[in-house]
Design a protein around this motif. Structure first.
Motif, PDB file in Angstrom:
ATOM      1  N   PHE A  78       0.821  -1.211   0.000  1.00 33.12           N
ATOM      2  CA  PHE A  78       0.000   0.000   0.000  1.00 33.12           C
ATOM      3  C   PHE A  78       0.857   1.264   0.000  1.00 33.12           C
ATOM      4  CE2 PHE A  78      -1.730   3.197   3.035  1.00 33.12           C
ATOM      5  CZ  PHE A  78      -2.633   3.784   2.184  1.00 33.12           C
ATOM      6  N   LEU A  79       1.894   1.296   0.812  1.00 30.60           N
ATOM      7  CA  LEU A  79       2.743   2.489   0.901  1.00 30.60           C
ATOM      8  C   LEU A  79       3.459   2.772  -0.420  1.00 30.60           C
ATOM      9  CD1 LEU A  79       4.291   2.072   4.474  1.00 30.60           C
ATOM     10  CD2 LEU A  79       2.563   3.721   3.719  1.00 30.60           C
ATOM     11  N   ILE A  80       3.864   1.722  -1.122  1.00 29.32           N
ATOM     12  CA  ILE A  80       4.503   1.924  -2.421  1.00 29.32           C
ATOM     13  C   ILE A  80       3.530   2.571  -3.392  1.00 29.32           C
ATOM     14  CG2 ILE A  80       5.467   0.719  -4.433  1.00 29.32           C
ATOM     15  CD1 ILE A  80       6.710  -1.282  -2.477  1.00 29.32           C
ATOM     16  N   HIS A  81       2.293   2.119  -3.380  1.00 28.21           N
ATOM     17  CA  HIS A  81       1.288   2.723  -4.260  1.00 28.21           C
ATOM     18  C   HIS A  81       0.991   4.168  -3.856  1.00 28.21           C
ATOM     19  CE1 HIS A  81       0.635  -1.421  -5.582  1.00 28.21           C
ATOM     20  NE2 HIS A  81      -0.077  -0.934  -6.583  1.00 28.21           N
ATOM     21  N   MET A  82       0.920   4.416  -2.554  1.00 29.45           N
ATOM     22  CA  MET A  82       0.639   5.773  -2.095  1.00 29.45           C
ATOM     23  C   MET A  82       1.781   6.725  -2.428  1.00 29.45           C
ATOM     24  SD  MET A  82      -2.250   6.620  -0.688  1.00 29.45           S
ATOM     25  CE  MET A  82      -1.744   8.019   0.295  1.00 29.45           C
ATOM     26  N   CYS A  83       3.012   6.270  -2.259  1.00 27.42           N
ATOM     27  CA  CYS A  83       4.181   7.149  -2.419  1.00 27.42           C
ATOM     28  C   CYS A  83       4.709   7.191  -3.847  1.00 27.42           C
ATOM     29  CB  CYS A  83       5.292   6.700  -1.474  1.00 27.42           C
ATOM     30  SG  CYS A  83       4.860   6.792   0.276  1.00 27.42           S
ATOM     31  N   VAL A  84       4.321   6.250  -4.689  1.00 27.39           N
ATOM     32  CA  VAL A  84       4.824   6.214  -6.062  1.00 27.39           C
ATOM     33  C   VAL A  84       3.683   6.419  -7.061  1.00 27.39           C
ATOM     34  CG1 VAL A  84       6.056   4.855  -7.802  1.00 27.39           C
ATOM     35  CG2 VAL A  84       6.722   4.692  -5.390  1.00 27.39           C
ATOM     36  N   GLN A  85       2.650   5.579  -6.980  1.00 24.50           N
ATOM     37  CA  GLN A  85       1.571   5.636  -7.972  1.00 24.50           C
ATOM     38  C   GLN A  85       0.809   6.954  -7.922  1.00 24.50           C
ATOM     39  OE1 GLN A  85      -1.500   2.313  -8.801  1.00 24.50           O
ATOM     40  NE2 GLN A  85      -2.593   3.713  -7.468  1.00 24.50           N
ATOM     41  N   ASN A  86       0.356   7.353  -6.748  1.00 23.31           N
ATOM     42  CA  ASN A  86      -0.483   8.545  -6.665  1.00 23.31           C
ATOM     43  C   ASN A  86       0.269   9.835  -6.991  1.00 23.31           C
ATOM     44  OD1 ASN A  86      -2.513   6.798  -6.007  1.00 23.31           O
ATOM     45  ND2 ASN A  86      -2.630   7.357  -3.852  1.00 23.31           N
ATOM     46  N   PRO A  87       1.510  10.043  -6.526  1.00 24.96           N
ATOM     47  CA  PRO A  87       2.249  11.237  -6.981  1.00 24.96           C
ATOM     48  C   PRO A  87       2.484  11.261  -8.484  1.00 24.96           C
ATOM     49  CG  PRO A  87       3.229  10.392  -4.975  1.00 24.96           C
ATOM     50  CD  PRO A  87       2.221   9.373  -5.421  1.00 24.96           C
ATOM     51  N   ILE A  88       2.791  10.094  -9.063  1.00 26.86           N
ATOM     52  CA  ILE A  88       2.971  10.053 -10.521  1.00 26.86           C
ATOM     53  C   ILE A  88       1.655  10.374 -11.220  1.00 26.86           C
ATOM     54  CG2 ILE A  88       3.462   8.529 -12.477  1.00 26.86           C
ATOM     55  CD1 ILE A  88       5.503   7.099 -10.781  1.00 26.86           C
ATOM     56  N   GLY A  89       0.550   9.833 -10.714  1.00 29.18           N
ATOM     57  CA  GLY A  89      -0.750  10.152 -11.291  1.00 29.18           C
ATOM     58  C   GLY A  89      -1.067  11.630 -11.198  1.00 29.18           C
ATOM     59  N   LEU A  90      -0.679  12.263 -10.085  1.00 25.95           N
ATOM     60  CA  LEU A  90      -0.898  13.700  -9.920  1.00 25.95           C
ATOM     61  C   LEU A  90      -0.084  14.498 -10.934  1.00 25.95           C
ATOM     62  CD1 LEU A  90      -1.991  16.153  -8.339  1.00 25.95           C
ATOM     63  CD2 LEU A  90      -0.050  15.867  -6.760  1.00 25.95           C
ATOM     64  N   VAL A  91       1.176  14.122 -11.107  1.00 26.68           N
ATOM     65  CA  VAL A  91       2.044  14.834 -12.063  1.00 26.68           C
ATOM     66  C   VAL A  91       1.525  14.656 -13.490  1.00 26.68           C
ATOM     67  CG1 VAL A  91       4.358  14.921 -13.058  1.00 26.68           C
ATOM     68  CG2 VAL A  91       4.077  14.726 -10.583  1.00 26.68           C
ATOM     69  N   LEU A  92       1.143  13.431 -13.836  1.00 20.02           N
ATOM     70  CA  LEU A  92       0.635  13.178 -15.187  1.00 20.02           C
ATOM     71  C   LEU A  92      -0.658  13.959 -15.437  1.00 20.02           C
ATOM     72  CD1 LEU A  92       1.237   9.319 -15.488  1.00 20.02           C
ATOM     73  CD2 LEU A  92       2.506  11.142 -16.640  1.00 20.02           C
ATOM     74  N   ALA A  93      -1.529  13.999 -14.438  1.00 18.36           N
ATOM     75  CA  ALA A  93      -2.776  14.757 -14.587  1.00 18.36           C
ATOM     76  C   ALA A  93      -2.491  16.241 -14.758  1.00 18.36           C
ATOM     77  CB  ALA A  93      -3.666  14.520 -13.370  1.00 18.36           C
ATOM     78  N   ALA A  94      -1.516  16.758 -14.014  1.00 17.20           N
ATOM     79  CA  ALA A  94      -1.158  18.164 -14.138  1.00 17.20           C
ATOM     80  C   ALA A  94      -0.603  18.466 -15.527  1.00 17.20           C
ATOM     81  CB  ALA A  94      -0.143  18.543 -13.062  1.00 17.20           C
ATOM     82  N   LEU A  95       0.220  17.560 -16.049  1.00 15.20           N
ATOM     83  CA  LEU A  95       0.781  17.768 -17.390  1.00 15.20           C
ATOM     84  C   LEU A  95      -0.304  17.694 -18.459  1.00 15.20           C
ATOM     85  CD1 LEU A  95       4.092  15.689 -17.119  1.00 15.20           C
ATOM     86  CD2 LEU A  95       3.854  18.176 -17.050  1.00 15.20           C
ATOM     87  N   LEU A  96      -1.230  16.746 -18.305  1.00 16.08           N
ATOM     88  CA  LEU A  96      -2.296  16.609 -19.300  1.00 16.08           C
ATOM     89  C   LEU A  96      -3.265  17.787 -19.273  1.00 16.08           C
ATOM     90  CD1 LEU A  96      -3.174  12.806 -18.955  1.00 16.08           C
ATOM     91  CD2 LEU A  96      -2.015  13.919 -20.861  1.00 16.08           C
TER      92      LEU A  96
END
Length: 305
Positions: A78-96
């Motif tokens: 869970f922590l890997i998903h919280m600390c890796v997946q969600n920040p990457i999703g946030l950055v990708l959403a911001a770029l898009l």
């Protein structure tokens, strides 16, 4: 229309959904919790034992060691998903969401596409890619002079769970990206224009204007990540089997439940202890969701546009 007729019409439309949901969700949940308080005897009868199964699960070394190992691994998953997946999703959403970005729909589709693929296909494909014998990962790293970094990541206790977690991040990063991207699109352009007039650049406008407005969505993404990760089973089972090896290093609550409830190899299934594990999973998820709803969500400010 009279009140009685209205209630009857409402019941007719709600009945199919209520029946299906109760049959496939409520009844199995209640039956599992009920079964966790009983012990299956050799003659097929069930004996009420109260909380004995939970006491055994948490205190008996034979059961507690696998349970706490699976719980620790699940927390790390869970922590890997919280600390890796969600920040990457946030950055990708911001770029898009950048107004001048071209081919936005193409990038969005490509990033989200792995989410729609079968977990079995994903697991088998990454096993081939990371195989030390015929995988392309070693050749790819060697092409850039990084061949010394390659190792049997899926076959080592120290890296098996981390590797599977990162594969899961790659597959499902499109979900938080889409949710956050949708929230960013809902922000009125007038707010961003006002921030620009006040002298903020795009990065500053995102940090000081957009990010506070999407905090409820980030909270929703976090709680969905928590629920999905503590319900996880399929990817680890597809890649490492029910034993989640090597030496149970990738074992999580879902694989432990499957192994105990249905049995595996020489291990016979124990429906009572399996139900106790499933009930513990339910209580862990329920606790996490309640903390979010009654502690975190109540402190968030929601804005309507």
């Amino acid at each position: 229309m009279s009140r009685t007729a209205y209630l009857l019409l409402l019941a007719v439309f709600l009945a199919p959904a209520v029946i299906i949901y109760s049959t496939f969700s409520i009844y199995p949940l209640l039956a599992t919790i009920f079964n966790s308080f009983y012990d299956r005897q050799d003659d097929g009868t069930s004996l009420f034992v109260g909380l004995s199964n939970f006491t055994t699960l948490l205190s008996d070394p034979t059961w507690s060691a696998p349970f706490w190992n699976a719980f620790r691994n699940n927390c790390l998953f869970f922590l890997i998903h919280m600390c890796v997946q969600n920040p990457i999703g946030l950055v990708l959403a911001a770029l898009l969401s950048l107004p001048r970005l071209k081919l936005r729909a193409t990038y969005r589709t490509l990033i989200f596409m792995p989410t729609m693929l079968s977990v079995v296909v994903i697991g088998f494909s990454w096993q081939l890619i990371l195989s030390p014998l015929w995988g392309v990962a070693k050749m790819f790293l060697s092409f850039f002079g990084l061949g010394f970094l390659f190792g049997p990541w899926l076959g080592e206790e120290s890296t098996a769970l981390l590797t599977i977690s990162l594969i899961s991040v790659w597959q499902f990063v499109g979900i938080p990206m889409i949710l956050i991207y949708t929230a960013l699109l809902a922000i009125p352009d007038e707010l961003i224009d006002a921030a620009t007039v006040d002298g903020l650049n795009q990065f500053q406008a995102f940090i000081w204007v957009k990010l506070p407005l999407i905090l409820p969505t980030l909270g929703l993404v976090s709680v969905l990540t928590f629920v999905n990760n503590f319900n996880a089973f399929d990817l680890i089972y597809a890649m490492k089997g029910a034993l989640a090896g090597p030496n149970f290093s990738a074992d999580i609550m879902g694989t432990l439940f499957y192994r105990v409830f249905f049995g595996n190899q020489l291990q016979l299934g124990d429906t009572s202890m399996g139900s106790a594990i499933a009930t513990m999973m339910f209580l862990i998820i329920l606790t996490g969701v309640m903390i979010y709803l009654f502690v975190i969500q109540r402190r968030m400010h929601r804005y309507s546009f």
